[in-house]
Design an enzyme around this catalytic site. Sequence first.
Site, short mmCIF file in Angstrom:
data_model
loop_
_atom_site.label_atom_id
_atom_site.label_comp_id
_atom_site.label_asym_id
_atom_site.label_seq_id
_atom_site.Cartn_x
_atom_site.Cartn_y
_atom_site.Cartn_z
N THR A 14 0.83 -1.21 0.00
CA THR A 14 0.00 0.00 0.00
C THR A 14 0.87 1.26 0.00
O THR A 14 0.70 2.15 -0.84
CB THR A 14 -0.91 0.01 1.25
OG1 THR A 14 -1.64 -1.21 1.28
CG2 THR A 14 -1.85 1.19 1.25
N ARG A 46 8.72 -8.99 -2.12
CA ARG A 46 8.82 -10.46 -2.11
C ARG A 46 8.67 -11.04 -3.51
O ARG A 46 9.50 -11.80 -3.95
CB ARG A 46 7.76 -11.04 -1.18
CG ARG A 46 8.34 -11.56 0.11
CD ARG A 46 7.26 -12.08 1.02
NE ARG A 46 6.04 -11.30 0.96
CZ ARG A 46 5.22 -11.11 1.98
NH1 ARG A 46 5.50 -11.65 3.15
NH2 ARG A 46 4.12 -10.40 1.85
N GLU A 131 8.24 10.27 9.33
CA GLU A 131 6.98 11.02 9.46
C GLU A 131 5.74 10.14 9.30
O GLU A 131 4.74 10.32 10.01
CB GLU A 131 6.96 12.16 8.43
CG GLU A 131 5.80 13.12 8.57
CD GLU A 131 5.82 13.87 9.90
OE1 GLU A 131 5.01 13.49 10.76
OE2 GLU A 131 6.62 14.80 10.06
N GLY A 136 0.10 8.89 10.10
CA GLY A 136 0.09 8.91 8.64
C GLY A 136 0.43 10.25 8.03
O GLY A 136 1.57 10.72 8.12
N GLU A 192 -7.97 -4.78 9.29
CA GLU A 192 -7.23 -5.92 8.73
C GLU A 192 -7.99 -7.21 9.01
O GLU A 192 -8.82 -7.27 9.93
CB GLU A 192 -5.87 -6.04 9.42
CG GLU A 192 -5.02 -4.80 9.37
CD GLU A 192 -4.21 -4.70 8.09
OE1 GLU A 192 -3.94 -5.75 7.48
OE2 GLU A 192 -3.89 -3.57 7.69
N ASP A 203 -1.05 -0.84 18.10
CA ASP A 203 -0.60 0.09 17.06
C ASP A 203 -0.56 1.53 17.60
O ASP A 203 0.43 2.25 17.40
CB ASP A 203 -1.56 -0.01 15.86
CG ASP A 203 -1.25 1.01 14.80
OD1 ASP A 203 -0.25 0.83 14.08
OD2 ASP A 203 -2.00 2.01 14.68
N LYS A 207 2.84 4.14 18.27
CA LYS A 207 2.95 5.54 17.84
C LYS A 207 3.14 6.46 19.05
O LYS A 207 3.91 7.42 19.00
CB LYS A 207 1.70 5.93 17.07
CG LYS A 207 1.53 5.14 15.78
CD LYS A 207 0.12 5.32 15.22
CE LYS A 207 -0.10 4.47 13.99
NZ LYS A 207 -1.52 4.38 13.62
#
Length: 430
Positions: A14, A46, A131, A136, A192, A203, A207
Amino acid sequence: LSDSLNIGIAGLGTVGVGVVKLLTEQQALLRDKCGRPLNIAAVSARSRNKDRGVDLGAYRWHDDPLALADDPGVDLVVELIGGEDGVAKALVERALAAGKDVVTANKALLAHHGTALAEIAEGNDVSLNYEAAVAGGIPIVKALREGLAGNPISRVYGILNGTCNYILTTMRETGRDFGDVLAEAQRLGYAEADPAFDIDGVDAAHKLAILTSLAFGCPVDFGHVHVEGVRDVSALDIEYAEELGYRIKLLAMASHTEHGIEQRVHPCMVDADTPIAHVDGVFNAVVAEGAYVGQTVFEGQGAGAGPTASAVVADLIDVACGRRAAPFGVSVTRFKRPDPAAMAAHQGAYYLRFMVQDRPGVLAELAGVLRDEEVSIESLLQRSRSADDPVPVVMITHETREDCMIRAVRAIGGLDAVLGQPTLIRIEHL
Ligand SMILES: NC(=O)c1ccc[n+]([C@@H]2O[C@H](COP(=O)([O-])OP(=O)(O)OC[C@H]3O[C@@H](n4cnc5c(N)ncnc54)[C@H](OP(=O)(O)O)[C@@H]3O)[C@@H](O)[C@H]2O)c1
């Protein structure tokens, strides 16, 4: 600086493909900004034959991403593979040690190894820019590292996980339950297939650990982040929050307290009239409070190809223009080493919900337990009455120490008249 900056990109998912697209579509703009071209020299992923929707024919292909670190035609390595260890870590270490600048979006890697990697970068006089790793597309790393650099920072907090925020927002708007909304989020691509990292708060904690280091000039300390996710937030509590003038958000917060640095990620009730209460859906927001600037609020998209590519390319431009900051704003050699504050010492107000049998004397029992732990109640709600079904009792406490609160809730949970697990949600007056 007339020669091109030759870039090697590892990871073409992505974010990787988003970066390739931005760099090719905006070549002229970027050349003007940097005074030199940003040139993709080599790539790695990959599988070589996968159709990624972009033409990679002009770039050298390496089956092994580590080869990018050894490629003399690569000045800077962009790591977009992911994962706290393994090939991502090996690649970043090797590239920095080889004197190449590194740009990454990998929050897991930085949360676990940020201090060590910054040390290698500083020792080799190269940049380590990230960054895209936090919130994001929101330029919060640059804001803390540079824009707010003159301020002692007292507190930084935010909504750092779009998946959780989407789920909580949809639950509030539709009155549906967590499991139902999660399943829908997965169908829509907002969560996900394995959503654990997001919904369990990990997650956001990655951060936050990075933001804490940037804000307070101390080592990245993921191990001391108190983490709770959103699995247990119920439609009923969202409804009560609304009624009481709050919104439930998964907040990540780092602050200086009298006990040291407190880092925590958990669902919170926030006043419905604060800016953060209105950050909805997949959006992220970060609030940073500085001694001179006061409160600053940043909002934007925390994930997706476009916003992350925007952040990665901003990092590339800095390198191309010869602008370099210490990875965490302060050199690792001048890091402060404050104590971590234990969550048990946290002070705050709490929302409590107990399901009780509606019979005389139950409220007095609850009140007795709370009194023994010196927890005082600001308000109490008990609306519906039913002879057979358990009824919810909702309480808001005054400021209380966390360890007293936890002991009281455990004791109340053990009472005969109390059914199921009590609910506890911290209240933040921001
Ligand atoms: N997605 C977002 O919105 C977002 C936002 C902020 C930060 N990030 C971070 O950005 C990084 C990349 O995320 P993503 O969403 O782009 O992931 P992704 O779509 O899963 O892409 C990962 C890429 O890495 C490649 N890869 C995996 N293992 C590899 C290995 N052993 N050797 C070589 N290449 C390997 C994959 O190759 P194949 O394609 O050949 O399988 C794939 O191209 C992660 O650190 C993530 O946390 C993502």
